[in-house]
Each structure stands twice: as C-alpha cells, then as structure tokens.
Design a protein around this motif. Sequence first.
Motif, PDB file in Angstrom:
ATOM      1  N   ALA A 136      -3.155   3.471 -26.598  1.00  0.00           N
ATOM      2  CA  ALA A 136      -4.019   4.262 -27.467  1.00  0.00           C
ATOM      3  C   ALA A 136      -3.386   5.616 -27.712  1.00  0.00           C
ATOM      4  N   GLN A 137      -4.032   6.407 -28.531  1.00  0.00           N
ATOM      5  CA  GLN A 137      -3.611   7.787 -28.742  1.00  0.00           C
ATOM      6  C   GLN A 137      -4.711   8.719 -28.258  1.00  0.00           C
ATOM      7  N   ILE A 138      -4.287   9.814 -27.608  1.00  0.00           N
ATOM      8  CA  ILE A 138      -5.207  10.796 -27.035  1.00  0.00           C
ATOM      9  C   ILE A 138      -5.085  12.087 -27.828  1.00  0.00           C
ATOM     10  N   PHE A 139      -6.220  12.644 -28.223  1.00  0.00           N
ATOM     11  CA  PHE A 139      -6.217  13.887 -28.992  1.00  0.00           C
ATOM     12  C   PHE A 139      -6.220  15.072 -28.043  1.00  0.00           C
ATOM     13  N   PHE A 140      -5.205  15.946 -28.176  1.00  0.00           N
ATOM     14  CA  PHE A 140      -5.083  17.110 -27.307  1.00  0.00           C
ATOM     15  C   PHE A 140      -4.453  18.241 -28.080  1.00  0.00           C
ATOM     16  N   GLU A 141      -5.113  19.384 -28.162  1.00  0.00           N
ATOM     17  CA  GLU A 141      -4.607  20.585 -28.831  1.00  0.00           C
ATOM     18  C   GLU A 141      -4.115  20.286 -30.249  1.00  0.00           C
ATOM     19  N   HIS A 142      -5.014  19.752 -31.073  1.00  0.00           N
ATOM     20  CA  HIS A 142      -4.739  19.506 -32.495  1.00  0.00           C
ATOM     21  C   HIS A 142      -3.675  18.434 -32.733  1.00  0.00           C
ATOM     22  N   GLN A 143      -3.403  17.595 -31.749  1.00  0.00           N
ATOM     23  CA  GLN A 143      -2.311  16.638 -31.872  1.00  0.00           C
ATOM     24  C   GLN A 143      -2.670  15.315 -31.205  1.00  0.00           C
ATOM     25  N   TRP A 144      -2.265  14.209 -31.807  1.00  0.00           N
ATOM     26  CA  TRP A 144      -2.437  12.888 -31.203  1.00  0.00           C
ATOM     27  C   TRP A 144      -1.191  12.545 -30.395  1.00  0.00           C
ATOM     28  N   TRP A 145      -1.407  12.090 -29.140  1.00  0.00           N
ATOM     29  CA  TRP A 145      -0.303  11.748 -28.245  1.00  0.00           C
ATOM     30  C   TRP A 145      -0.410  10.278 -27.851  1.00  0.00           C
ATOM     31  N   ASP A 146       0.732   9.583 -27.777  1.00  0.00           N
ATOM     32  CA  ASP A 146       0.760   8.188 -27.362  1.00  0.00           C
ATOM     33  C   ASP A 146       0.494   8.088 -25.870  1.00  0.00           C
ATOM     34  N   GLY A 147      -0.276   7.067 -25.478  1.00  0.00           N
ATOM     35  CA  GLY A 147      -0.571   6.874 -24.064  1.00  0.00           C
ATOM     36  C   GLY A 147      -1.176   5.521 -23.786  1.00  0.00           C
ATOM     37  N   SER A 198     -14.492  11.321 -29.153  1.00  0.00           N
ATOM     38  CA  SER A 198     -13.798  12.359 -29.921  1.00  0.00           C
ATOM     39  C   SER A 198     -12.303  12.426 -29.692  1.00  0.00           C
ATOM     40  N   ARG A 199     -11.793  11.775 -28.602  1.00  0.00           N
ATOM     41  CA  ARG A 199     -10.396  12.015 -28.262  1.00  0.00           C
ATOM     42  C   ARG A 199      -9.544  10.755 -28.092  1.00  0.00           C
ATOM     43  N   ILE A 200     -10.122   9.592 -28.335  1.00  0.00           N
ATOM     44  CA  ILE A 200      -9.350   8.356 -28.198  1.00  0.00           C
ATOM     45  C   ILE A 200      -9.390   7.581 -29.515  1.00  0.00           C
ATOM     46  N   ARG A 201      -8.222   7.098 -29.932  1.00  0.00           N
ATOM     47  CA  ARG A 201      -8.170   6.234 -31.108  1.00  0.00           C
ATOM     48  C   ARG A 201      -7.107   5.157 -30.905  1.00  0.00           C
ATOM     49  N   GLU A 202      -7.198   4.110 -31.702  1.00  0.00           N
ATOM     50  CA  GLU A 202      -6.241   3.020 -31.635  1.00  0.00           C
ATOM     51  C   GLU A 202      -4.855   3.516 -32.041  1.00  0.00           C
ATOM     52  N   MET A 203      -3.838   2.949 -31.405  1.00  0.00           N
ATOM     53  CA  MET A 203      -2.471   3.301 -31.766  1.00  0.00           C
ATOM     54  C   MET A 203      -2.227   2.910 -33.221  1.00  0.00           C
ATOM     55  N   PRO A 204      -1.916   3.857 -34.096  1.00  0.00           N
ATOM     56  CA  PRO A 204      -1.706   3.515 -35.502  1.00  0.00           C
ATOM     57  C   PRO A 204      -0.473   2.639 -35.661  1.00  0.00           C
ATOM     58  N   PRO A 205      -0.408   1.843 -36.723  1.00  0.00           N
ATOM     59  CA  PRO A 205       0.758   0.971 -36.912  1.00  0.00           C
ATOM     60  C   PRO A 205       2.015   1.795 -37.112  1.00  0.00           C
ATOM     61  N   PRO A 206       3.154   1.305 -36.622  1.00  0.00           N
ATOM     62  CA  PRO A 206       4.411   2.026 -36.812  1.00  0.00           C
ATOM     63  C   PRO A 206       4.863   1.935 -38.265  1.00  0.00           C
ATOM     64  N   MET A 207       5.900   2.666 -38.583  1.00  0.00           N
ATOM     65  CA  MET A 207       6.474   2.630 -39.920  1.00  0.00           C
ATOM     66  C   MET A 207       6.858   1.189 -40.276  1.00  0.00           C
ATOM     67  N   GLY A 220       3.758   8.988 -34.567  1.00  0.00           N
ATOM     68  CA  GLY A 220       3.364   7.782 -35.277  1.00  0.00           C
ATOM     69  C   GLY A 220       3.531   7.931 -36.779  1.00  0.00           C
ATOM     70  N   TRP A 221       3.257   6.869 -37.488  1.00  0.00           N
ATOM     71  CA  TRP A 221       3.418   6.826 -38.941  1.00  0.00           C
ATOM     72  C   TRP A 221       2.195   7.444 -39.582  1.00  0.00           C
ATOM     73  N   TYR A 249       2.491   8.914 -22.398  1.00  0.00           N
ATOM     74  CA  TYR A 249       3.846   8.388 -22.312  1.00  0.00           C
ATOM     75  C   TYR A 249       4.857   9.527 -22.172  1.00  0.00           C
ATOM     76  N   ASP A 250       4.584  10.639 -22.829  1.00  0.00           N
ATOM     77  CA  ASP A 250       5.481  11.792 -22.751  1.00  0.00           C
ATOM     78  C   ASP A 250       5.205  12.544 -21.455  1.00  0.00           C
ATOM     79  N   GLY A 251       6.062  12.373 -20.459  1.00  0.00           N
ATOM     80  CA  GLY A 251       5.911  13.098 -19.204  1.00  0.00           C
ATOM     81  C   GLY A 251       5.189  12.329 -18.123  1.00  0.00           C
ATOM     82  N   GLY A 252       4.373  11.317 -18.497  1.00  0.00           N
ATOM     83  CA  GLY A 252       3.679  10.513 -17.507  1.00  0.00           C
ATOM     84  C   GLY A 252       2.453  11.161 -16.904  1.00  0.00           C
ATOM     85  N   ASP A 253       1.987  12.286 -17.470  1.00  0.00           N
ATOM     86  CA  ASP A 253       0.796  12.946 -16.936  1.00  0.00           C
ATOM     87  C   ASP A 253      -0.440  12.067 -17.115  1.00  0.00           C
TER      88      ASP A 253
END
Length: 332
Positions: free
Chosen positions: A91-102, A132-141, A65-66, A119-123
């Motif tokens: 939304a974005q999921i926080f996992f291992e110091h990183q936000w992931w799209d989902g 602590s681990r869910i946030r809104e999808m930030p706006p794109p560039m 994300g941006w 979204y990455d892998g479909g897990d």
Amino acid sequence: MRVGMSERARVPRGCGAGRASGARVLRLASAAGLVVAALLWRASPAAFAPTVHGLCRRPLAAGRGWGAGCASATTRRAAATAFEVKEGVKAQIFFEHQWWDGEILEVSADGLTCTARYYDGGDEEPDIDVESRIREMPPPMPLKKGQKVELEFEGSWYESEIVEVSKDGFTCTAKYDEGGDVEPDIDVYSRIRPPRLQLEDLSIGQKLRATVVSIAPFGAFVDFGGEREGLVHISCISTERVEVIEDYVQEGQQVDVWIKDIKEDGKIAMTMVEGKLGGGGGGRRERADISLFQGVAPSEWLTGTVVQTVNFGIFVSVTPPGSSTPADGLVH
C-alpha cells in the motif's frame, strides 16, 4: 560510467534517485527560534509571513509511483476505501504531503488503524489512520516490449529499451543503449521513467503537466519531463498577488504549466496562468504609475510600509507626494 552487470546492486522499491532517506523525520525549530519568530510576527505579520511559513515547512521528496503527488483529504479518503487493507498487502502511506510505498504489517480489530513498514528505510509506524492515510498501490508506468525509456542506475539515468515486462507490470527487463547490457528484475516504480523532453521539442505556449520539486521565495521549480527543471516565477503562479507561495502550491503537487520563455542558456520560464504568456495580456497586473515620483529629489525621504520580504530584498509600498495611490518598490 556504469559498472558491469555482476557489480550492479538492485535499488529497493521506494529508493528513487535524489530522495533523502531521512525525509520522514520531522525537523523542529528550536525554542529560541520560535520565540524570535513569534516576536517578529507580532511586530510585523505582513512582512514576516513568508519567513514564518518557511519555518514550519517540512522537506518533501519527489512523487512516488505513476502520477503520484499531493492529495486532498477527500481524495485520500476515497482512495483508502478502494481496496481491502489487510496484513501483507502492499500500500501507500500518506506522510507530510507525500505518498510513500510500504507494506501493511497489522490491522486493528475495528479496521480503523494499522501498522505499516516503509520500503524506504524500513521504518515501521503504528496507529496509522486507514481512512485518511492509506491507499492502494497505484499501477506502475504502463510498459510494452520495445518501448524507449530511461533507466536509473546509481543516481544517473540511461536511455534504454524494454525487453520484457512482468505480468503484474511491477518489474521489467531492459537493455541499456550504451553497451547493450541487459538487466532483469528492474523495479518499475523507482527506476523507470519516460524519456526526457529535449529543448528542440519545446515551444512557447506549450501546455505541460508538471510536478513541483522545490519552492524558493521568488518562485517554484517544476519537473515537466524535460532535461532540466522549469521555473514558475511568483508573479506567474496565480492571477492574484502571491505573498506566500506555499499558500498556492506544495512540493510534490502536480500542476498545469505553460512555457513562457526559453532562454539562450537553456533556462525555461513557465507560468501557471495561461494568460501570462510572452507579451499576452490576460491576467497581468497593471504597472503602477510612477510618474509622480519623477519630481522627488534623491535627498528627500519618504515614509513607506514593508509589504513583503524576499531573500534579495524587501518590497515597500510608498505613496508619492500629492497622491493618495501607493506604489510598490524594491529595496535590494
């Protein structure tokens, strides 16, 4: 060379260039390895600290994300309450110091936990703590028609121009400078980035915002938007003496950096301490006085203490004869 438009496959959201699809899988050290690590740590905790820390560090990917990057627990909690978490929401999921799209698949009755699909892998992951681990999808560039950008295609980036932007800003149409092909429905998150800074655009002392992309025993490599990554040497990460780099920065974290030097081969040395620029003084460590070692014969043995281990040797603290002040030296 890019193939024709009919052969192009759209890159799914979350599959940015260079990301390993298995990055979310935890890598656990073997039981034997942990036993050895524990014994070495007990024998010499100071010297072994960087190695033990490295055993527990997990692989991380580039920010999503941006403006994505590492976030503190306080930041994550604040972000989690900024929007309504419900089924079907991106939304974005926080996992291992990183936000992931989902996408949110299910929310518990009390709203405290949820199930989400990456979204990455479909897990799919259940029982995710929303606070602590869910946030809104930030706006794109932010994009506009006619804007020059770089467009990712099959792992390479191409200079392009924006032709059209969707109303929500999440997708766009762009024209490749090479060949003039026009591609619609491009995912802005994973496939669009600002043009890279050229070497001629850089100058000593220039301040930039960068993302830590990898960590080595001797420093941190950062992406500051240039043609190649810059290196922040371990001595330029803090005004303090840094023993374990991961105690100060993590992969994916955004940091302020200053250009310290530009080598003839294009390598870029950077610093996170503004005072450590070129010949500038502020924040630099005083050089140890080694004059007392000049009278020591090459055949004489001195007792030293290992203070740090790195991949190219060990740093040893040695007190010269007739002095009470030790000095550090490198045993390659």
